[in-house]
Design a protein around this motif. Structure first.
Motif, PDB file in Angstrom:
ATOM      1  N   MET A   1      -9.332  33.242  19.954  1.00 46.72           N
ATOM      2  CA  MET A   1      -8.486  33.432  21.115  1.00 46.72           C
ATOM      3  C   MET A   1      -8.601  34.884  21.580  1.00 46.72           C
ATOM      4  SD  MET A   1      -4.422  33.215  21.762  1.00 46.72           S
ATOM      5  CE  MET A   1      -4.264  31.645  21.078  1.00 46.72           C
ATOM      6  N   ARG A   2      -8.486  35.048  22.885  1.00 47.76           N
ATOM      7  CA  ARG A   2      -8.545  36.379  23.480  1.00 47.76           C
ATOM      8  C   ARG A   2      -7.208  36.694  24.130  1.00 47.76           C
ATOM      9  NH1 ARG A   2     -12.536  35.501  27.866  1.00 47.76           N
ATOM     10  NH2 ARG A   2     -11.214  33.692  28.018  1.00 47.76           N
ATOM     11  N   ALA A   3      -6.883  37.970  24.270  1.00 49.98           N
ATOM     12  CA  ALA A   3      -5.617  38.377  24.884  1.00 49.98           C
ATOM     13  C   ALA A   3      -5.490  37.815  26.299  1.00 49.98           C
ATOM     14  CB  ALA A   3      -5.496  39.902  24.898  1.00 49.98           C
ATOM     15  N   GLU A   4      -6.585  37.781  27.048  1.00 51.06           N
ATOM     16  CA  GLU A   4      -6.503  37.280  28.422  1.00 51.06           C
ATOM     17  C   GLU A   4      -6.144  35.798  28.493  1.00 51.06           C
ATOM     18  OE1 GLU A   4     -10.882  38.195  27.426  1.00 51.06           O
ATOM     19  OE2 GLU A   4      -9.001  39.275  27.309  1.00 51.06           O
ATOM     20  N   ASP A   5      -6.332  35.056  27.391  1.00 51.40           N
ATOM     21  CA  ASP A   5      -5.932  33.642  27.360  1.00 51.40           C
ATOM     22  C   ASP A   5      -4.415  33.486  27.423  1.00 51.40           C
ATOM     23  OD1 ASP A   5      -8.619  32.891  27.094  1.00 51.40           O
ATOM     24  OD2 ASP A   5      -8.503  32.878  24.901  1.00 51.40           O
TER      25      ASP A   5
END
Length: 149
Positions: free
Chosen positions: A1-5
């Motif tokens: 998972m990425r922060a922008e998700d």
């Protein structure tokens, strides 16, 4: 998972706590709590949760109860692979959280987000608990028959 998700506004679907020692589950904010969590693109989050059935307080004592029945905090967040969300709390309704790192484990599926805490102490609990909060991205449709139970 990425922060922008995570970026965006999420509306609470459910919240329960599980006692770390006994596995006992409780819903301290009731079956249908109200709540919002916001993750901005610059790395700040804010969460507010209140219980279902909350009424407008008319006395000082009722105001104190209303205050104690909520959850609110904000801070800088980061995502650590693969699914760990860490918030460095800079303001909170529960003063012992200020300056702490609140750790949540994320499960993201489409417009649904489940955050499960590392063991934590909450002011409403007498023992360490896991908190499990399910969120729906604002604007996303609920699943059919979700409210029929």
């Amino acid at each position: 998972m990425r922060a922008e998700d995570l970026v965006g506004i999420w509306i609470i679907e459910s919240f329960h706590m599980e006692d770390c020692a006994t596995g006992l589950r409780t819903q301290p904010w009731g079956e249908r709590p109200s709540g919002t969590v916001m993750f901005d693109p610059e790395g700040r989050m804010f969460a507010l949760i209140t219980p279902d059935g909350r009424s407008h307080p008319k006395t000082e004592a009722a105001e104190a109860v209303a205050y104690r029945s909520m959850l609110a905090y904000s801070g800088r967040y980061r995502v650590e692979p693969p699914n760990r969300l860490v918030t460095v709390v800079d303001i909170a309704w529960f003063e012992p959280w200020v300056g702490s790192e609140q750790i949540r484990y994320c499960e993201l599926s489409g417009d649904s987000l489940t955050l499960t805490s590392a063991p934590l102490n909450m002011p409403q609990q007498n023992a360490a608990v896991f908190a499990v909060v399910c969120w729906r991205r604002e604007g996303a449709l609920r699943e059919p028959n979700r409210d029929a139970v």
